[in-house]
Design an enzyme around this catalytic site. Structure first.
Site, PDB file in Angstrom:
ATOM      1  CE  LYS A  11      -3.792  -2.489   2.083  1.00  0.00           C
ATOM      2  NZ  LYS A  11      -4.624  -2.829   3.242  1.00  0.00           N
ATOM      3  CD  GLN A  37      -3.490  -4.447   6.331  1.00  0.00           C
ATOM      4  OE1 GLN A  37      -3.612  -3.400   5.693  1.00  0.00           O
ATOM      5  NE2 GLN A  37      -3.829  -5.614   5.821  1.00  0.00           N
ATOM      6  CG  ASP A  54      -9.654  -0.155   4.583  1.00  0.00           C
ATOM      7  OD1 ASP A  54      -9.285  -0.652   3.497  1.00  0.00           O
ATOM      8  OD2 ASP A  54      -8.995  -0.226   5.632  1.00  0.00           O
TER       9      ASP A  54
HETATM   10  N1  GUN Z   1      -6.750  -6.813   5.812  1.00  0.00           N
HETATM   11  C1  GUN Z   1      -6.974  -7.569   4.718  1.00  0.00           C
HETATM   12  N2  GUN Z   1      -7.558  -6.807   3.743  1.00  0.00           N
HETATM   13  C2  GUN Z   1      -7.687  -5.565   4.250  1.00  0.00           C
HETATM   14  C3  GUN Z   1      -8.191  -4.349   3.718  1.00  0.00           C
HETATM   15  O1  GUN Z   1      -8.667  -4.249   2.589  1.00  0.00           O
HETATM   16  N3  GUN Z   1      -8.126  -3.269   4.554  1.00  0.00           N
HETATM   17  C4  GUN Z   1      -7.630  -3.352   5.813  1.00  0.00           C
HETATM   18  N4  GUN Z   1      -7.625  -2.244   6.547  1.00  0.00           N
HETATM   19  N5  GUN Z   1      -7.158  -4.466   6.330  1.00  0.00           N
HETATM   20  C5  GUN Z   1      -7.178  -5.561   5.555  1.00  0.00           C
END
Ligand code: GUN
Length: 284
Positions: A52, A96, A119
């Site tokens: 990311k 996350q 998100d």
């Molecule tokens: N953990 C696995 N996929 C995601 C996601 O799309 N966003 C977040 N914040 N955590 C994750």
């Protein structure tokens, strides 16, 4: 031969479009910053978080990293999120998941300001999606819509079957397909006669979380199949929820694993980050 839907290529296209848009906004003095919070050092989460941050650097968005120990308390995490909510330099906040078990994930998600919820997990974002208001979209389902559209696949009027009803994929996927005028059925672990339902699908979205679960008996000839799963098979190779070699020949289009849905999630996260800039521009 089915059309192989190339998520790597389509996600790259989207990131390049966003990079141009960010450069255009930067000329007007607009900048974006994404705060990325990771609690603990789960190796899979570290890989996602790094990807990311790399995507941010690629498209020209600043990222601020908060790496907290796995002993961080819920209150400490709440304080950090509140501080970032109030920080006008921060456009987006990403915590996350999964979080350590002593932290209530729902409470953290609800603490993130809906205006910074890149998100798309906050109940306000979810509500906006279901009532057709503009808002942040959950990244994986939004990425699947882009995969379909950019591959020339029409959703309107199609029988769409989603297997899986998670808050992150299944439910927002259903809402987005409905918004695109698909006719949507959501199947799940308690669904009876799953094959009868999936066989109706023109577009079958598979998020069951079980390795190579979907074989050709579940798929109508000529259907479009989208595989959200990610596993390792008996030889250590990446595979999805769909038994690709068995299913692909009966489809008209299919996403591979890897290189299908996976790369789209980050591209759509970047789109949500740029959306915060678009919104600010509109307000200015
Ligand atoms: N953990 C696995 N996929 C995601 C996601 O799309 N966003 C977040 N914040 N955590 C994750």
């Amino acid at each position: 031969m089915p059309q192989i839907i190339n998520g790597k290529e389509i996600s790259q296209q989207i990131k390049d479009e966003l990079k141009l848009e960010v450069a255009r906004l930067a000329k007007k003095g607009r900048r974006a910053c994404l705060a990325v919070i990771q609690v603990g050092n789960d190796p899979a989460s570290s890989v996602y978080v790094n990807n990311k941050k790399k995507a941010c650097a690629y498209i020209g968005i600043e990222s601020k990293s908060y790496e907290l120990s796995k002993e961080t308390s819920e209150e400490e995490l709440i304080s950090l999120v509140e501080k970032l909510n109030d920080d006008s330099q921060v456009n987006g906040i990403l915590v996350q998941l999964p979080l350590p078990v002593h932290i209530d994930e729902d409470r953290i998600i609800r603490t993130i300001s809906p205006d910074k919820d890149v998100d798309g997990f906050h109940p306000v974002s979810v509500g906006r999606l279901w009532i057709g208001e503009k808002g942040f979209l959950s990244c994986t389902p939004a990425g699947i819509i882009q995969l379909l559209k950019r591959s020339g696949i029409t959703i309107e009027g199609k029988e769409c079957v989603v297997i899986g009803r998670s808050n992150i994929v299944g439910k927002p996927m259903a809402a987005l397909l409905l918004r695109e005028n698909g006719t949507v059925t959501v199947a799940h672990s308690r669904t009876k006669d799953l094959k009868d339902i999936t066989k109706r699908a023109d577009i079958l979205i598979v998020a069951v979380g079980k390795k190579k679960y979907i074989t050709r008996e579940y798929v109508r000839e000529g259907a479009v199949v989208v595989d959200v799963g990610m596993h390792r098979d008996e030889n250590g190779k990446l595979c999805g929820d769909v038994d690709y070699d068995d299913v692909a020949p009966v489809t008209s289009a299919i996403t591979p694993v890897p290189g299908g849905v996976g790369p789209m999630t980050i591209a759509m996260l970047m789109d949500n980050c740029v959306e915060t800039m678009r919104i600010r521009e509109g307000k200015a």
